[in-house]
Design a protein around this motif. Structure first.
Motif, PDB file in Angstrom:
ATOM      1  N   SER A 129      56.531  37.425  90.611  1.00  9.20           N
ATOM      2  CA  SER A 129      57.280  37.262  91.854  1.00  9.20           C
ATOM      3  C   SER A 129      57.170  38.558  92.642  1.00  9.20           C
ATOM      4  CB  SER A 129      58.741  36.931  91.546  1.00  9.20           C
ATOM      5  OG  SER A 129      59.284  37.879  90.644  1.00  9.20           O
ATOM      6  N   ASN A 130      57.725  38.565  93.835  1.00  5.73           N
ATOM      7  CA  ASN A 130      57.711  39.792  94.622  1.00  5.73           C
ATOM      8  C   ASN A 130      58.440  40.905  93.871  1.00  5.73           C
ATOM      9  OD1 ASN A 130      56.351  39.334  97.271  1.00  5.73           O
ATOM     10  ND2 ASN A 130      57.787  37.625  97.359  1.00  5.73           N
ATOM     11  N   ALA A 131      57.956  42.127  94.046  1.00  6.81           N
ATOM     12  CA  ALA A 131      58.434  43.262  93.253  1.00  6.81           C
ATOM     13  C   ALA A 131      59.929  43.508  93.394  1.00  6.81           C
ATOM     14  CB  ALA A 131      57.656  44.518  93.635  1.00  6.81           C
ATOM     15  N   ASN A 132      60.511  43.118  94.518  1.00  2.81           N
ATOM     16  CA  ASN A 132      61.941  43.373  94.736  1.00  2.81           C
ATOM     17  C   ASN A 132      62.837  42.246  94.229  1.00  2.81           C
ATOM     18  OD1 ASN A 132      61.197  41.481  96.615  1.00  2.81           O
ATOM     19  ND2 ASN A 132      62.223  42.451  98.358  1.00  2.81           N
ATOM     20  N   LYS A 133      62.248  41.271  93.537  1.00  2.03           N
ATOM     21  CA  LYS A 133      63.023  40.145  93.023  1.00  2.03           C
ATOM     22  C   LYS A 133      63.406  40.363  91.560  1.00  2.03           C
ATOM     23  CE  LYS A 133      63.247  37.533  96.637  1.00  2.03           C
ATOM     24  NZ  LYS A 133      64.558  37.138  97.208  1.00  2.03           N
ATOM     25  N   ALA A 134      64.358  39.562  91.100  1.00  2.00           N
ATOM     26  CA  ALA A 134      64.810  39.656  89.708  1.00  2.00           C
ATOM     27  C   ALA A 134      63.687  39.243  88.759  1.00  2.00           C
ATOM     28  CB  ALA A 134      66.027  38.756  89.497  1.00  2.00           C
ATOM     29  N   ALA A 135      63.745  39.764  87.541  1.00  2.00           N
ATOM     30  CA  ALA A 135      62.736  39.441  86.538  1.00  2.00           C
ATOM     31  C   ALA A 135      62.954  38.029  85.996  1.00  2.00           C
ATOM     32  CB  ALA A 135      62.792  40.453  85.403  1.00  2.00           C
ATOM     33  N   PRO A 153      65.470  16.648  89.460  1.00  2.00           N
ATOM     34  CA  PRO A 153      66.684  17.002  90.199  1.00  2.00           C
ATOM     35  C   PRO A 153      66.820  18.495  90.496  1.00  2.00           C
ATOM     36  CG  PRO A 153      67.210  16.817  87.878  1.00  2.00           C
ATOM     37  CD  PRO A 153      65.732  16.510  88.010  1.00  2.00           C
ATOM     38  N   TYR A 154      65.952  19.328  89.902  1.00  2.00           N
ATOM     39  CA  TYR A 154      66.153  20.773  89.977  1.00  2.00           C
ATOM     40  C   TYR A 154      65.645  21.351  91.297  1.00  2.00           C
ATOM     41  CZ  TYR A 154      66.908  20.333  84.937  1.00  2.00           C
ATOM     42  OH  TYR A 154      67.378  19.970  83.699  1.00  2.00           O
ATOM     43  N   THR A 155      66.478  22.161  91.903  1.00  2.00           N
ATOM     44  CA  THR A 155      66.080  22.861  93.128  1.00  2.00           C
ATOM     45  C   THR A 155      66.130  24.373  92.959  1.00  2.00           C
ATOM     46  OG1 THR A 155      68.363  22.793  93.971  1.00  2.00           O
ATOM     47  CG2 THR A 155      66.881  20.969  94.598  1.00  2.00           C
ATOM     48  N   ARG A 156      66.836  24.849  91.913  1.00  2.00           N
ATOM     49  CA  ARG A 156      66.958  26.286  91.668  1.00  2.00           C
ATOM     50  C   ARG A 156      66.656  26.565  90.198  1.00  2.00           C
ATOM     51  NH1 ARG A 156      69.064  28.277  96.269  1.00  2.00           N
ATOM     52  NH2 ARG A 156      69.330  30.367  95.418  1.00  2.00           N
ATOM     53  N   TRP A 157      66.109  27.746  89.932  1.00  2.00           N
ATOM     54  CA  TRP A 157      65.700  28.081  88.570  1.00  2.00           C
ATOM     55  C   TRP A 157      66.879  28.092  87.598  1.00  2.00           C
ATOM     56  CZ3 TRP A 157      60.857  28.188  86.800  1.00  2.00           C
ATOM     57  CH2 TRP A 157      59.813  28.319  87.719  1.00  2.00           C
ATOM     58  N   ASN A 158      68.028  28.583  88.031  1.00  5.90           N
ATOM     59  CA  ASN A 158      69.157  28.684  87.100  1.00  5.90           C
ATOM     60  C   ASN A 158      69.769  27.329  86.757  1.00  5.90           C
ATOM     61  OD1 ASN A 158      70.345  28.351  89.636  1.00  5.90           O
ATOM     62  ND2 ASN A 158      72.132  29.614  89.118  1.00  5.90           N
ATOM     63  N   GLN A 159      69.366  26.270  87.471  1.00  7.98           N
ATOM     64  CA  GLN A 159      69.779  24.924  87.079  1.00  7.98           C
ATOM     65  C   GLN A 159      69.010  24.465  85.832  1.00  7.98           C
ATOM     66  OE1 GLN A 159      68.851  22.813  90.673  1.00  7.98           O
ATOM     67  NE2 GLN A 159      70.836  23.246  91.643  1.00  7.98           N
ATOM     68  N   ILE A 160      67.813  24.986  85.674  1.00  7.55           N
ATOM     69  CA  ILE A 160      66.997  24.660  84.499  1.00  7.55           C
ATOM     70  C   ILE A 160      67.517  25.404  83.278  1.00  7.55           C
ATOM     71  CG2 ILE A 160      64.675  24.858  83.500  1.00  7.55           C
ATOM     72  CD1 ILE A 160      63.577  24.619  86.375  1.00  7.55           C
ATOM     73  N   ASP A 161      67.818  26.682  83.474  1.00 12.27           N
ATOM     74  CA  ASP A 161      68.327  27.530  82.395  1.00 12.27           C
ATOM     75  C   ASP A 161      69.168  28.623  83.044  1.00 12.27           C
ATOM     76  OD1 ASP A 161      68.549  29.656  80.400  1.00 12.27           O
ATOM     77  OD2 ASP A 161      66.992  28.597  79.278  1.00 12.27           O
ATOM     78  N   SER A 217      69.859  31.427  82.185  1.00 12.34           N
ATOM     79  CA  SER A 217      69.325  32.783  82.043  1.00 12.34           C
ATOM     80  C   SER A 217      68.323  33.131  83.146  1.00 12.34           C
ATOM     81  CB  SER A 217      68.638  32.940  80.683  1.00 12.34           C
ATOM     82  OG  SER A 217      67.449  32.161  80.621  1.00 12.34           O
ATOM     83  N   LEU A 218      67.870  32.128  83.891  1.00 14.27           N
ATOM     84  CA  LEU A 218      66.887  32.361  84.948  1.00 14.27           C
ATOM     85  C   LEU A 218      67.579  32.742  86.252  1.00 14.27           C
ATOM     86  CD1 LEU A 218      64.475  29.368  84.218  1.00 14.27           C
ATOM     87  CD2 LEU A 218      64.100  31.783  83.680  1.00 14.27           C
ATOM     88  N   PRO A 219      66.861  33.414  87.156  1.00 19.15           N
ATOM     89  CA  PRO A 219      67.470  33.851  88.418  1.00 19.15           C
ATOM     90  C   PRO A 219      67.988  32.690  89.265  1.00 19.15           C
ATOM     91  CG  PRO A 219      65.397  35.002  88.039  1.00 19.15           C
ATOM     92  CD  PRO A 219      65.477  33.917  87.007  1.00 19.15           C
ATOM     93  N   ASN A 220      69.015  32.966  90.026  1.00 19.87           N
ATOM     94  CA  ASN A 220      69.566  31.986  90.958  1.00 19.87           C
ATOM     95  C   ASN A 220      68.727  32.014  92.233  1.00 19.87           C
ATOM     96  OD1 ASN A 220      71.127  30.204  92.404  1.00 19.87           O
ATOM     97  ND2 ASN A 220      72.801  31.648  92.775  1.00 19.87           N
ATOM     98  N   GLU A 221      67.515  31.486  92.120  1.00 16.36           N
ATOM     99  CA  GLU A 221      66.560  31.463  93.228  1.00 16.36           C
ATOM    100  C   GLU A 221      66.045  30.039  93.410  1.00 16.36           C
ATOM    101  OE1 GLU A 221      65.817  33.871  95.195  1.00 16.36           O
ATOM    102  OE2 GLU A 221      66.019  35.794  94.147  1.00 16.36           O
ATOM    103  N   ALA A 222      65.744  29.686  94.652  1.00 13.08           N
ATOM    104  CA  ALA A 222      65.146  28.381  94.930  1.00 13.08           C
ATOM    105  C   ALA A 222      63.784  28.284  94.248  1.00 13.08           C
ATOM    106  CB  ALA A 222      64.996  28.182  96.434  1.00 13.08           C
ATOM    107  N   ILE A 223      63.470  27.119  93.724  1.00 11.01           N
ATOM    108  CA  ILE A 223      62.187  26.918  93.038  1.00 11.01           C
ATOM    109  C   ILE A 223      61.058  26.803  94.055  1.00 11.01           C
ATOM    110  CG2 ILE A 223      60.828  25.316  91.633  1.00 11.01           C
ATOM    111  CD1 ILE A 223      63.481  24.533  90.242  1.00 11.01           C
ATOM    112  N   THR A 224      60.097  27.706  93.953  1.00  9.40           N
ATOM    113  CA  THR A 224      58.811  27.579  94.639  1.00  9.40           C
ATOM    114  C   THR A 224      57.763  28.144  93.692  1.00  9.40           C
ATOM    115  OG1 THR A 224      59.830  27.934  96.815  1.00  9.40           O
ATOM    116  CG2 THR A 224      57.437  28.111  96.677  1.00  9.40           C
TER     117      THR A 224
END
Length: 341
Positions: free
Chosen positions: A119-125, A151-159, A161-168
């Protein structure tokens, strides 16, 4: 030195290779993998400088599948001499080659590469697992005994532990060898964690594992990794799929994800602990070795320890070198004319 700035004088589009071959048969013609492209471009430039009696090879892209398709068009001045590949040649491609009279297909392993998620360097790991990636891109997922729209639109909906970011997810298109390794080692591996999918018949299982969502959350890139990087600039929340070598050259712009809690590196790829890696190849048309000036010399030069071994320019550009034992075996097979069966 950035990979995308290397040896531009000898890099052409995949389409140009086949059409110019007839006019330049004192020049080796190469097409194929965008992963192998920067390494082949370095070698082509160095080869031209080291062997002034030969012209620098013309290196095209077009993806692994596209390069092998050109390679298998037949034998003669209007066909390419080498196909770069980020995977092994398939049985169907071998059959197409043989049907067109290409029987002496010499496989040259050049080293190893990892497939990374960044991901972009300034984003969460991101700490990814195959099931996370599959859940992010699948068109449908099992729910209460049936397949439903993802149904998932954000990574943290999957798990959580993942960032609260929109899935792209920005992934290689089907013309890339990278796509096939990505499919096998991440998507299929994640798909198979669902018991409901494993219980399906083979056709239904294949469809479930290979049908991706079409709602804009999965973006397929037909070009090279520079296009994927550009897409991350325009989609700041995106996670892209890259080769490790490209990531190494762009560490200032990208933050790499772990996969199964393992970070990609030369060490973790060679010891097998990083799960998404592959060997890199090029295929030489044996029927052209006597007629195309410098083809034998280019092949041996590429796989020499000086050019692609430890401490070489290719290693500094991101290639993970083979062991000396592997290198010796590849060279011996080439000199013996051992063709792929």
């Amino acid at each position: 030195m950035r990979l995308n700035h290397i040896a531009l004088a000898v890099v052409v589009s995949g389409a140009a290779v086949a059409t110019t071959a007839n006019a330049a048969r004192d020049t080796i013609q190469i097409a194929g993998s965008s992963t192998v492209l920067p390494y082949a471009s370095i070698v082509a430039e160095e080869f031209g400088n080291t062997f002034p009696q030969f012209k620098a090879p013309v290196v095209g892209s077009g993806g692994t599948s596209g390069g092998l398709k050109q390679f298998c068009n037949g034998v003669g001045d209007n066909t390419i001499d080498i196909a770069n590949a980020s995977r092994k040649i398939k049985d169907t491609e071998l059959a197409a080659c043989k049907k067109a009279g290409v029987n002496q297909i010499l496989e040259i392993k050049v080293g190893y590469d990892g497939i990374v998620f960044a991901s972009n360097a300034n984003k969460a790991a991101y700490k990814l697992r195959p099931q996370h990636v599959y859940a992010a891109l699948a068109a449908q997922l099992p729910s209460n005994g049936k397949m439903v729209a993802n149904p998932y639109t954000r990574w943290n909906q999957i798990d959580k532990s993942l960032p609260n970011e929109a899935i792209t997810l920005v992934i290689p298109a089907s013309n890339h060898g990278t796509r096939e390794v990505f499919q096998e080692k991440m998507v299929d591996a994640g798909c198979e964690t669902y018991a409901a999918i494993k219980a399906m018949d083979k056709d239904a299982q294949k469809k479930a594992c290979s049908t991706f969502r079409k709602d804009g959350k999965v973006i397929e890139i037909a070009g090279d990794y520079t296009e994927t990087l550009a897409r991350l600039k325009t989609s700041p929340n995106a996670v892209g799929v890259f080769g490790l070598g490209f990531y190494d050259q762009n560490r200032d712009k990208l933050r790499v994800a772990t996969v199964n809690n393992v970070a990609p590196s030369e060490k973790t790829i060679l010891n097998g602990s990083y799960p998404v890696s592959r060997p890199l190849f090029f295929y030489v048309k044996g029927e052209h070795l006597k007629s195309i000036k410098g083809l034998k010399e280019y092949t041996e030069y590429f796989i020499s320890k000086k050019v692609s071994g430890k401490g070489s320019k290719l290693e500094r550009a991101g290639l993970i070198p083979m062991s000396d034992k592997e290198r010796a075996a590849v060279l011996a097979n080439f000199k013996a004319g051992k063709a792929v069966k």
